[in-house]
Design an enzyme around this catalytic site. Structure first.
Site, PDB file in Angstrom:
ATOM      1  N   HIS A 126      27.553 -50.090 -21.216  1.00  0.00           N
ATOM      2  CA  HIS A 126      26.836 -50.448 -20.080  1.00  0.00           C
ATOM      3  C   HIS A 126      27.430 -51.991 -19.881  1.00  0.00           C
ATOM      4  O   HIS A 126      28.024 -52.535 -20.987  1.00  0.00           O
ATOM      5  CB  HIS A 126      25.432 -50.646 -20.377  1.00  0.00           C
ATOM      6  CG  HIS A 126      24.391 -51.147 -19.180  1.00  0.00           C
ATOM      7  ND1 HIS A 126      24.349 -52.630 -19.234  1.00  0.00           N
ATOM      8  CD2 HIS A 126      23.669 -50.534 -18.224  1.00  0.00           C
ATOM      9  CE1 HIS A 126      23.361 -52.505 -18.033  1.00  0.00           C
ATOM     10  NE2 HIS A 126      23.155 -51.540 -17.829  1.00  0.00           N
ATOM     11  N   ASP A 203      23.610 -50.244 -29.316  1.00  0.00           N
ATOM     12  CA  ASP A 203      22.938 -50.489 -28.073  1.00  0.00           C
ATOM     13  C   ASP A 203      22.029 -49.067 -27.917  1.00  0.00           C
ATOM     14  O   ASP A 203      22.225 -48.141 -27.336  1.00  0.00           O
ATOM     15  CB  ASP A 203      23.738 -50.583 -27.079  1.00  0.00           C
ATOM     16  CG  ASP A 203      23.132 -50.611 -25.678  1.00  0.00           C
ATOM     17  OD1 ASP A 203      22.057 -50.286 -25.728  1.00  0.00           O
ATOM     18  OD2 ASP A 203      23.834 -50.697 -24.354  1.00  0.00           O
ATOM     19  N   GLN A 206      18.995 -46.464 -24.261  1.00  0.00           N
ATOM     20  CA  GLN A 206      19.026 -45.002 -23.780  1.00  0.00           C
ATOM     21  C   GLN A 206      18.521 -43.769 -24.789  1.00  0.00           C
ATOM     22  O   GLN A 206      18.128 -42.886 -24.354  1.00  0.00           O
ATOM     23  CB  GLN A 206      20.091 -44.447 -22.982  1.00  0.00           C
ATOM     24  CG  GLN A 206      20.437 -45.227 -21.680  1.00  0.00           C
ATOM     25  CD  GLN A 206      19.402 -45.323 -20.727  1.00  0.00           C
ATOM     26  OE1 GLN A 206      18.416 -44.320 -20.579  1.00  0.00           O
ATOM     27  NE2 GLN A 206      19.334 -46.204 -19.819  1.00  0.00           N
ATOM     28  N   LYS A 229      12.238 -48.875 -21.092  1.00  0.00           N
ATOM     29  CA  LYS A 229      12.858 -47.431 -20.914  1.00  0.00           C
ATOM     30  C   LYS A 229      12.217 -46.604 -22.036  1.00  0.00           C
ATOM     31  O   LYS A 229      12.803 -45.398 -22.050  1.00  0.00           O
ATOM     32  CB  LYS A 229      14.146 -47.814 -21.281  1.00  0.00           C
ATOM     33  CG  LYS A 229      15.297 -48.585 -20.269  1.00  0.00           C
ATOM     34  CD  LYS A 229      16.490 -48.512 -20.667  1.00  0.00           C
ATOM     35  CE  LYS A 229      17.409 -49.556 -19.882  1.00  0.00           C
ATOM     36  NZ  LYS A 229      17.683 -49.165 -18.432  1.00  0.00           N
ATOM     37  N   CYS A 367      26.150 -49.800 -13.851  1.00  0.00           N
ATOM     38  CA  CYS A 367      26.654 -50.902 -14.503  1.00  0.00           C
ATOM     39  C   CYS A 367      27.530 -50.264 -15.576  1.00  0.00           C
ATOM     40  O   CYS A 367      27.442 -50.884 -16.678  1.00  0.00           O
ATOM     41  CB  CYS A 367      25.361 -51.567 -15.200  1.00  0.00           C
ATOM     42  SG  CYS A 367      24.169 -52.386 -14.000  1.00  0.00           S
TER      43      CYS A 367
HETATM   44  N1  PLP Z   1      22.404 -50.599 -22.460  1.00  0.00           N
HETATM   45  C1  PLP Z   1      22.196 -49.461 -21.619  1.00  0.00           C
HETATM   46  C2  PLP Z   1      22.836 -48.208 -21.989  1.00  0.00           C
HETATM   47  C3  PLP Z   1      21.533 -49.181 -20.587  1.00  0.00           C
HETATM   48  O1  PLP Z   1      21.521 -48.099 -20.170  1.00  0.00           O
HETATM   49  C4  PLP Z   1      20.919 -50.466 -20.225  1.00  0.00           C
HETATM   50  C5  PLP Z   1      20.054 -50.552 -18.991  1.00  0.00           C
HETATM   51  O2  PLP Z   1      20.094 -49.613 -17.997  1.00  0.00           O
HETATM   52  C6  PLP Z   1      20.892 -51.485 -20.976  1.00  0.00           C
HETATM   53  C7  PLP Z   1      21.888 -51.737 -21.867  1.00  0.00           C
HETATM   54  C8  PLP Z   1      20.433 -52.929 -20.591  1.00  0.00           C
HETATM   55  O3  PLP Z   1      18.932 -53.101 -20.464  1.00  0.00           O
HETATM   56  P1  PLP Z   1      17.975 -54.013 -19.950  1.00  0.00           P
HETATM   57  O4  PLP Z   1      18.410 -54.166 -18.430  1.00  0.00           O
HETATM   58  O5  PLP Z   1      16.731 -53.531 -20.234  1.00  0.00           O
HETATM   59  O6  PLP Z   1      18.461 -55.450 -20.706  1.00  0.00           O
END
Ligand code: PLP
Length: 406
Positions: A126, A203, A206, A229, A367
């Site tokens: 992401h 990370d 998800q 999430k 993203c």
């Molecule tokens: N990493 C992953 C795999 C994500 O799916 C997301 C959000 O969609 C993020 C990071 C970023 O999360 P946040 O926008 O809650 O900071």
């Protein structure tokens, strides 16, 4: 509750928004990877904080401040148990995954990784797990390398091993891809890193609502996630870090709360985890997050994984029967996230047309632009499933999509 007695309708009743009609149709919410809906207990707990004991935390001695502090710290205990950290001191509240990654980049990488060293990420990250590393690498002349992703959406482990050199100091990798649904073999990757003295960051944005996370078993150095999430409020997340590493790291932001003693000659910093929590935090939402974790714990992550796997397989079989649909990524180990394109219909039109039937899906690059480039795509449509989704909803979606294609 065993999976046999699992009843999604009982769960759906806890989510007021799921009764809503969108464009005169019953809402079918398939945008869970962007954010999940919130059960009533989360909404009520935030309401209760503001209507019954709103106060700033840690500093006050009056009744309201003590109650607010207690409830806020209760969430830290629950999170610590949820991810099985050794200590509550290893749980730092942030605004979400993005802030967590930036905290690690600014505090750990900036101070402990030198010019000429190397950081590894993957092609399926992401943007939040790409851009902070690009920024810090540019500033500190660190080299950023990316692991290849195969056509089927799986990570290329041989390529990962090839990328490791004696200069590799850090791996930051997504547990579960928000675009492909791929669940990466992170335990294996962490083991490889341990043998090579590489610090690891996972990370977990998800992953944490779909499968059990045990940071001690994983043996990762850092793990980040977002409450929104996981059926919790927006604006809350955590950084897990091993205590011995967090102790060595300087604060990320300066201000109130993170200090022990301030004077103009020398300021000393607070102990963990407060050293990393400058300023008034998002108290009400942290308190709401505790209820989201209770919601997950009450169903049980084993039950959640089982039910969601059944749903994913059902969706996968149903989607494969639609003529003209192209699913991007079919990793063996994946969760219920399906990115797809449809012949002759732009994904953006698809999103609008399905919305007119009450179905909420995501469209765009999610993203993950470098991943889109890899697959020669500008964007896709994406269905992402959660615990309250049902086979009936999948049937309805398939019926409407087939009508659109025809
Ligand atoms: N990493 C992953 C795999 C994500 O799916 C997301 C959000 O969609 C993020 C990071 C970023 O999360 P946040 O926008 O809650 O900071």
């Amino acid at each position: 509750m065993s999976i046999k007695s699992f009843n999604p309708n009982r769960i759906r009743n806890k989510f007021p928004i799921l009764n809503k009609k969108i464009n005169n149709n019953q809402l079918v919410y398939f945008d869970n990877a962007a954010t999940t809906q919130k059960p009533i207990q989360v909404i009520e707990s935030i309401n209760k904080y503001y209507s019954e004991y709103n106060a700033n935390i840690h500093r006050g001695i009056h009744t309201l401040a003590e109650k607010a502090t207690q409830e806020y710290e209760k969430t830290r205990k629950t999170v610590s148990k949820f991810i099985n950290s050794r200590s509550e001191k290893e749980v730092i509240f942030t605004r979400g995954t993005t802030e967590g990654i930036n905290l690690i980049a600014s505090s750990f990488v900036k101070n402990f990784i030198k010019k000429g060293d190397e950081i590894i990420i993957s092609e399926m990250e992401h943007h939040s797990n790409i851009v902070p590393w690009q920024m810090i690498c540019e500033e500190n002349e660190i080299i950023l390398k990316t692991i290849n992703v195969f056509e089927n959406g799986e990570i290329d482990l041989d390529n990962f091993k090839e990328l490791i050199s004696n200069k590799t100091k850090f791996l930051s990798i997504v547990h579960t891809s928000n675009t492909l649904g791929t669940v990466n073999p992170i335990k294996e990757m962490i083991e490889i890193c341990k043998k090579n003295n590489i610090i690891t960051m996972i990370d977990g944005a998800q992953a944490s609502a779909h499968s059990k996370i045990d940071v001690q078993d994983l043996n990762c150095d850092f793990f980040v996630l977002s409450a929104h999430k996981m059926y919790g409020p927006t604006g809350v997340g955590i950084v897990y870090g091993k205590e011995e590493i967090l102790e060595k790291m300087p604060p990320y932001m300066g201000g109130g709360e993170m200090i022990k003693d301030v004077n103009f000659k020398k300021t000393t910093y607070n102990e963990l985890p407060y050293k990393f929590e400058a300023g008034t935090p998002n108290i009400g939402d942290v308190i709401g997050f505790n209820e989201a974790l209770s919601f997950i714990n009450n169903i049980g992550l084993d039950n959640i994984s089982l039910y969601e796997k059944e749903l994913k397989n059902y969706a996968s079989n149903s989607f494969n029967e639609i003529e003209g649909i192209n699913i991007i990524g079919n990793s063996k180990n994946k969760i219920g996230i399906f990115s797809f394109t449809v012949d002759k219909i732009h994904y953006y039109d698809l999103g609008l047309l399905l919305d007119s039937k009450g179905i909420a899906i995501r469209t765009g690059h999610h993203c993950t632009q470098p991943l889109m480039d890899k697959f020669n795509l500008e964007g896709t449509a994406r269905v992402s499933l959660a615990i309250y989704n049902t086979k009936n909803e999948i049937d309805y979606f398939v019926e409407k999509l087939k009508q659109l294609i025809n």
